[in-house]
Design a protein around this motif. Structure first.
Motif, PDB file in Angstrom:
ATOM      1  N   LYS A 177       0.826  -1.208   0.000  1.00 36.43           N
ATOM      2  CA  LYS A 177       0.000   0.000   0.000  1.00 36.43           C
ATOM      3  C   LYS A 177       0.865   1.264   0.000  1.00 36.43           C
ATOM      4  CE  LYS A 177      -3.986  -2.061   2.291  1.00 36.43           C
ATOM      5  NZ  LYS A 177      -4.814  -2.060   3.493  1.00 36.43           N
ATOM      6  N   VAL A 178       1.919   1.280   0.811  1.00 45.10           N
ATOM      7  CA  VAL A 178       2.789   2.461   0.895  1.00 45.10           C
ATOM      8  C   VAL A 178       3.483   2.711  -0.440  1.00 45.10           C
ATOM      9  CG1 VAL A 178       4.894   3.368   1.983  1.00 45.10           C
ATOM     10  CG2 VAL A 178       3.144   2.311   3.391  1.00 45.10           C
ATOM     11  N   VAL A 179       4.005   1.666  -1.052  1.00 44.18           N
ATOM     12  CA  VAL A 179       4.685   1.827  -2.342  1.00 44.18           C
ATOM     13  C   VAL A 179       3.701   2.290  -3.411  1.00 44.18           C
ATOM     14  CG1 VAL A 179       5.846   0.568  -4.198  1.00 44.18           C
ATOM     15  CG2 VAL A 179       6.566   0.238  -1.839  1.00 44.18           C
ATOM     16  N   SER A 180       2.508   1.741  -3.424  1.00 44.90           N
ATOM     17  CA  SER A 180       1.535   2.143  -4.450  1.00 44.90           C
ATOM     18  C   SER A 180       1.094   3.592  -4.246  1.00 44.90           C
ATOM     19  CB  SER A 180       0.335   1.203  -4.454  1.00 44.90           C
ATOM     20  OG  SER A 180      -0.340   1.257  -3.219  1.00 44.90           O
ATOM     21  N   ILE A 181       0.923   4.028  -3.014  1.00 41.62           N
ATOM     22  CA  ILE A 181       0.568   5.427  -2.760  1.00 41.62           C
ATOM     23  C   ILE A 181       1.713   6.351  -3.176  1.00 41.62           C
ATOM     24  CG2 ILE A 181       0.132   7.103  -0.906  1.00 41.62           C
ATOM     25  CD1 ILE A 181      -1.546   4.912   0.469  1.00 41.62           C
ATOM     26  N   CYS A 182       2.945   5.979  -2.869  1.00 47.23           N
ATOM     27  CA  CYS A 182       4.109   6.798  -3.264  1.00 47.23           C
ATOM     28  C   CYS A 182       4.215   6.906  -4.785  1.00 47.23           C
ATOM     29  CB  CYS A 182       5.392   6.216  -2.685  1.00 47.23           C
ATOM     30  SG  CYS A 182       5.518   6.421  -0.899  1.00 47.23           S
ATOM     31  N   VAL A 183       4.010   5.811  -5.483  1.00 46.67           N
ATOM     32  CA  VAL A 183       4.069   5.835  -6.947  1.00 46.67           C
ATOM     33  C   VAL A 183       2.953   6.713  -7.512  1.00 46.67           C
ATOM     34  CG1 VAL A 183       3.748   4.405  -9.009  1.00 46.67           C
ATOM     35  CG2 VAL A 183       5.265   3.641  -7.188  1.00 46.67           C
ATOM     36  N   ALA A 184       1.755   6.636  -6.936  1.00 45.84           N
ATOM     37  CA  ALA A 184       0.644   7.469  -7.398  1.00 45.84           C
ATOM     38  C   ALA A 184       0.929   8.952  -7.152  1.00 45.84           C
ATOM     39  CB  ALA A 184      -0.645   7.058  -6.703  1.00 45.84           C
TER      40      ALA A 184
END
Length: 181
Positions: A61-68
């Motif tokens: 979740k953290v990586v996907s939010i950072c990428v977004a």
């Protein structure tokens, strides 16, 4: 913004090129030595860690939010870095005519500097505003009201003569020269 985009684009290109080179190195290493653990990247260790993760785990979740967020920032930078042309009235409705703010600033600057009262001037322009910072000599009473009025009048006359689709606002500031006339 355009300077940021011009700096960011080559850096992102170099990062993608580096990832591509590492990928080629790893593929060639896997072909030559199939039982190896990778030359640059420890693929088997990564595979073991990633196989235990699910979509609901916190790191995913953290990586996907950072990428977004990074993607949205890049999109915002790209949208804000567009050209800000000054629209001119077109001779026919089928035609679109525009000029750059730098050309308008150069034209206004040349006109302002042609005045005998002005020793130096700096001009910046956009589709909405023309900002003139002029240096000159004070009036006999020590004020710069005459210089300000002269500069504002010259700029206003020039803008009236130009075929601008929308007339920009004029902002004039003046200051005195230290040396004698």
């Amino acid at each position: 913004m355009r300077a940021l985009l011009r700096t960011l684009s080559p850096l992102l290109g170099l990062a993608l090129a580096a990832v591509g080179v590492i990928l080629v190195i790893e593929v060639v290493t896997a072909w030559v030595r199939p039982a190896s653990s990778g030359l640059v990247v420890p693929w088997p260790a990564w595979q073991l860690v990633l196989s235990e993760l699910t979509w609901s785990d916190r790191p995913v979740k953290v990586v996907s939010i950072c990428v977004a967020v990074v993607g949205l920032l890049l999109l915002l930078i790209a949208l804000l870095a567009r050209r800000h042309d000054v629209a001119l009235t077109a001779p026919t409705p089928e035609m679109t005519v525009a000029t750059s703010p730098q050309v308008l600033a150069r034209l206004v600057g040349r006109t302002v500097r042609a005045s005998d009262d002005v020793a130096a001037a700096t001009v910046s322009a956009s589709a909405r505003t023309v900002v003139v910072r002029a240096e000159g000599w004070p009036d006999p009473d020590g004020s710069f009201r005459g210089l300000t009025d002269t500069v504002r009048g010259r700029v206003s006359t020039l803008l009236d003569e130009l075929p601008l689709a929308r007339r920009p606002r004029i902002s004039v500031s003046t200051r005195g020269r230290k040396e004698p006339r």
